[in-house]
Write an enzyme that holds these catalytic residues in place. Structure first.
Site, mmCIF file in Angstrom:
data_model
loop_
_atom_site.group_PDB
_atom_site.id
_atom_site.type_symbol
_atom_site.label_atom_id
_atom_site.label_comp_id
_atom_site.label_asym_id
_atom_site.label_seq_id
_atom_site.Cartn_x
_atom_site.Cartn_y
_atom_site.Cartn_z
ATOM 1 N N GLN B 122 -1.582 -22.955 -15.403
ATOM 2 C CA GLN B 122 -2.019 -22.133 -14.283
ATOM 3 C C GLN B 122 -2.186 -22.993 -13.048
ATOM 4 O O GLN B 122 -2.981 -23.942 -13.059
ATOM 5 C CB GLN B 122 -3.355 -21.473 -14.657
ATOM 6 C CG GLN B 122 -3.989 -20.674 -13.551
ATOM 7 C CD GLN B 122 -5.499 -20.642 -13.685
ATOM 8 O OE1 GLN B 122 -6.129 -21.654 -13.945
ATOM 9 N NE2 GLN B 122 -6.078 -19.474 -13.497
ATOM 10 N N GLY B 123 -1.458 -22.705 -11.981
ATOM 11 C CA GLY B 123 -1.557 -23.491 -10.757
ATOM 12 C C GLY B 123 -2.338 -22.771 -9.679
ATOM 13 O O GLY B 123 -1.760 -22.186 -8.775
ATOM 14 N N TYR B 124 -3.654 -22.779 -9.819
ATOM 15 C CA TYR B 124 -4.509 -22.091 -8.838
ATOM 16 C C TYR B 124 -5.300 -23.109 -8.012
ATOM 17 O O TYR B 124 -5.103 -23.258 -6.819
ATOM 18 C CB TYR B 124 -5.485 -21.138 -9.532
ATOM 19 C CG TYR B 124 -4.899 -19.835 -10.034
ATOM 20 C CD1 TYR B 124 -3.529 -19.629 -10.102
ATOM 21 C CD2 TYR B 124 -5.729 -18.798 -10.445
ATOM 22 C CE1 TYR B 124 -2.999 -18.429 -10.567
ATOM 23 C CE2 TYR B 124 -5.221 -17.593 -10.906
ATOM 24 C CZ TYR B 124 -3.857 -17.416 -10.971
ATOM 25 O OH TYR B 124 -3.358 -16.240 -11.439
ATOM 26 N N SER B 125 -6.241 -23.803 -8.646
ATOM 27 C CA SER B 125 -7.183 -24.650 -7.904
ATOM 28 C C SER B 125 -6.475 -25.808 -7.220
ATOM 29 O O SER B 125 -5.469 -26.325 -7.706
ATOM 30 C CB SER B 125 -8.244 -25.214 -8.852
ATOM 31 O OG SER B 125 -9.033 -24.187 -9.384
ATOM 32 N N GLU B 240 -9.355 -13.702 -17.677
ATOM 33 C CA GLU B 240 -9.941 -14.961 -18.116
ATOM 34 C C GLU B 240 -11.446 -14.810 -18.300
ATOM 35 O O GLU B 240 -12.014 -15.281 -19.272
ATOM 36 C CB GLU B 240 -9.653 -16.059 -17.100
ATOM 37 C CG GLU B 240 -10.208 -17.405 -17.556
ATOM 38 C CD GLU B 240 -9.945 -18.507 -16.553
ATOM 39 O OE1 GLU B 240 -9.603 -19.592 -16.984
ATOM 40 O OE2 GLU B 240 -10.092 -18.265 -15.357
#
Lengths: 358, 400
Positions: B122-125, B240
């Protein structure tokens, strides 16, 4: 799985809450609080007209034949509303007579308690933190009761008192000889308690094995926990409302993160505890193997949660919360009652530990 | 009020148990991964796994029934059978693709993700975009038929093992903060992607920094429309949060804590004989039971289409707080094992009391992941209690 309120239960809880809030906010709560007796006859008779006294009484005695779960739902609603009066004593006395009374005792008292024609109470605790049936030292011999009881709700008002004794219970009528009442300057003026000394008082036996007699204590713990949940929920709502309406620095104080986090912490302590008291009531009614433990854990937990919520609520209100005039103090003192009545949290935690075989 | 499942579900439980008795553990000694895969395939065919996912995409497409889901999880756990795969691909990307993805994306990615054939991160933060996620600055620009992506992501769990990343990038630099983000899919195995492991305080290496320097992905590897990535991502974060708040792990841990108190010695006695330990255990148990029966209540009300109210926004913080309580008592009970690091590597769980150091430190990981506790408090206050938002954007960035 339907671990939720039935339509009837929800309707019951709403009716009790609506009545007690409406009448309480219209002055009944404060009137009782400020009075010498802590009893408001009009409020009480209205509550009895709703059938609250007979929730757990058999239908042939004019009750609804329901269980401790339904009593607990009513207790939550009354705790939320800060309702004054002898509800707890009333329903526990009826429960004891229904479980342990002779046919004659049931005929005489259950219809009157169910409708509110009679007021009932229970005398369980003794000095030295003796709250469990196995600890009771009051004695009934040859129809005469001797001993001293504490934490008795509305002792002088009650028409009938269920007294815990070695070997079960004794029934003492209002004007029986040999009773000495000691009134106390109690903090919770919505639920008055006093000491009662019995000296050769004429009394009627209700035999029960100590283990069975403990069930009445368990029921009292569950109902106290339910009241505590309702009261803590009310203090949370009261604090949130205040944060939304009180303005400082050009807007409502509820926009400040410091207060928001305090209120969120109150919510995370209070709201999940509903599941605990629900299960404690459910376990009691279903005779679950862990019923006694969970009653103790629920009383301990909710006693603590209510007290800490009350402290936080007064703090969240600032100066107004510390005054006699503002009602937060009434719930603060009801929290003090629920914390200490029939034993403080640590006592019940130790009991739960022992029952777990720890 | 009723805690019984009822005869219909007890019959279903028998059916699941019979299936498990026939198929797990596998009869002959085989490769463990292959055996688990074969078992999962059977379980999907029987309708026991991936129940909400269409058959066309590798699920079992069952009518929603949370109680059946619960029976299945309980029975599978009882015999240690492989359940649904965990991880951001299954729990976050798949629901998002099913809700917002193009048909070709669903066909290409969902089934292999469910089978574990492709692994996602997951590339969020980003370093400058944590709780305020919408301030993210990784840029994506369309050059011909490709998006070209540059920037940095952080706390990227399993990036070092992942085949693909689902990533939020700023594609509309002139648009308002929340309207300039797109949700893209990206192949991790390419020169423009550099993964650097981050070592956690526990000594483990589960997450990473990911440096993107002209990484490329095809023009149509976008989920939803350009500039709508923020809205697309909402479904995944919500998902999540549901999984992080789970209660059964807490109950298991509490059981182990009681065992620890029996085994630990204080002045020649089991610590469990000590009054303060008994008090604290009973105090924690009340929290654990409250959480359990509140979950049953919430589930029952959801099933009946009723609103369970405040509890929905409290679950994550409540679970976090219980984890802290357990960590604190465990730290007190393990004596000088609390001077040690947790066991490192595989098999660590079978070693001594220092395994509790995983909880002492790991409870903080839980507190931070999926919306840190102070963000949870904002969400509780604003969404649960209706308190006014502070500042222009409030907690939009939390994605709760």
């Amino acid at each position: 799985m339907r671990f939720r309120l039935s339509d009837d239960q929800a309707a019951l809880q709403d009716a009790v809450r609506d009545y007690a809030l409406r009448e309480g906010d219209a002055g009944a709560r404060r009137r009782a609080f400020e009075s010498d007796t802590g009893f408001d006859a009009d409020f009480w008779s209205g509550l009895m007209d709703l059938g609250v006294g007979g929730l757990a009484c058999p239908e042939d005695a004019g009750g609804l034949g329901l269980g401790v779960t339904d009593l607990a739902l009513a207790a939550e609603a009354l705790g939320y509303a800060g309702a004054p009066g002898p509800f707890l004593g009333q329903v526990l006395a009826a429960l004891a007579i229904d479980r342990f009374g002779s046919p004659a005792q049931k005929d005489r008292w259950l219809p009157a308690l169910a409708t509110g024609q009679a007021i009932g109470t229970v005398a369980l605790a003794e000095a030295g933190d003796r709250v469990r049936a196995a600890d009771w030292t009051a004695r009934l011999e040859g129809g005469r009761l001797s001993g001293e009881k504490r934490q008795v709700l509305y002792p002088e008002l009650a028409d009938i008192t269920v007294v815990g004794v070695a070997g079960g219970f004794a029934l003492v009528e209002k004007d029986a000889a040999g009773q000495t009442f000691e009134a106390l300057d109690v903090a919770d003026r919505t639920r008055r308690i006093g000491h009662v000394a019995y000296a050769e008082t004429p009394a009627d036996a209700m035999p029960a094995e100590a283990d069975a007699a403990e069930a009445l204590v368990d029921a009292a713990l569950v109902l106290t926990a339910a009241d505590a949940f309702g009261g803590a929920r009310r203090l949370l709502d009261m604090s949130v409302d205040y944060a939304k309406t009180r303005e400082q620095f050009g807007g409502p104080i509820g926009r400040f993160q410091g207060l928001k986090h305090q209120l969120a912490n109150m919510a995370v302590e209070v709201e999940p505890a509903r599941g605990l008291y629900w299960y404690a009531a459910y376990a009691f009614d279903h005779g679950a193997p862990d019923a006694r433990r969970v009653a103790a854990l629920a009383k301990a937990h909710l006693g603590d949660v209510y007290m800490q919520t009350a402290r936080a609520a007064v703090e969240a209100h600032g100066g107004i919360g510390y005054t006699w005039e503002y009602d937060a103090q009434i719930w603060f003192k009801r929290a003090m009652f629920d914390f200490a009545y029939l034993g403080a949290p640590s006592r019940h935690r130790e009991h739960a530990a022992r029952l777990a075989g720890w | 009020m009723d805690l019984e499942l009822g005869s219909e579900y007890e019959a279903f439980r028998q059916e699941v148990a019979a299936f498990l008795a026939a198929h797990w553990p596998p009869a002959k000694e085989t490769d463990a991964r292959a055996a688990a895969s074969a078992f999962r395939e059977r379980a999907v065919a029987r309708g026991y796994l991936y129940r909400s996912i269409p058959k066309a995409y590798g699920g079992s497409e069952q009518a929603p029934d949370p109680l059946k889901g619960r029976v299945i999880r309980e029975e599978f756990a009882r015999v240690g059978a492989p359940g649904e795969l965990q991880g951001p691909g299954v729990s976050m990307l798949v629901p998002t693709l099913l809700a917002c993805g193009a048909d070709w994306q669903k066909e290409r990615f969902v089934a292999p993700t469910l089978r574990g054939e492709i692994v996602w991160c997951q590339g969020y933060s980003e370093p400058g975009a944590g709780s305020d996620l919408a301030s993210l600055r990784t840029r994506g620009a369309l050059e011909g038929e490709s998006w070209v992506i540059s920037g940095q992501k952080v706390w990227t769990t399993m990036a070092h093992l992942a085949d693909y990343m689902f990533i939020l990038v700023r594609t509309e630099p002139d648009a308002a903060k929340h309207d300039g983000i797109s949700y893209l899919l990206l192949d991790m195995k390419q020169p423009g992607v550099t993964v650097r492991p981050l070592k956690q305080m526990t000594g483990g290496r589960e997450f990473n920094e990911v440096f993107l320097d002209g990484a490329r992905t095809p023009k149509d590897w976008i989920v939803g429309e350009r500039g709508r990535g923020w809205q697309v991502s909402r479904t995944t974060l919500k998902h999540e949060r549901d999984t992080v708040g789970g209660q059964s792990r807490t109950e298991d841990m509490f059981g182990k804590l009681v065992e620890l108190a029996k085994d630990a010695q204080r002045e020649g006695q089991p610590a469990l004989a000590s009054g303060d330990v008994r008090q604290e255990l009973a105090r924690i148990e009340a929290y654990v039971l409250a959480q359990r029966y509140s979950a049953y209540r919430q589930m029952s009300m959801d099933l009946a289409g009723q609103d369970a109210g405040l509890i929905g926004v409290l679950n994550k913080l409540n679970g976090t707080m219980i984890g802290h309580h357990i960590a604190n008592l465990a730290q007190d009970l393990i004596g000088d094992a609390a001077l040690l690091m947790p066991p490192q590597g595989r098999g660590g769980n079978r070693r001594g009391d220092e395994k509790w150091v995983n909880q002492i430190m790991g409870s903080l990981g839980v507190a931070i992941a999926g919306g840190a506790s102070n963000i949870q408090r904002n969400v509780i206050a604003e969404r649960g209690l209706g308190l006014p938002r502070d500042g222009a954007e409030g907690q939009k960035g939390t994605g709760a």
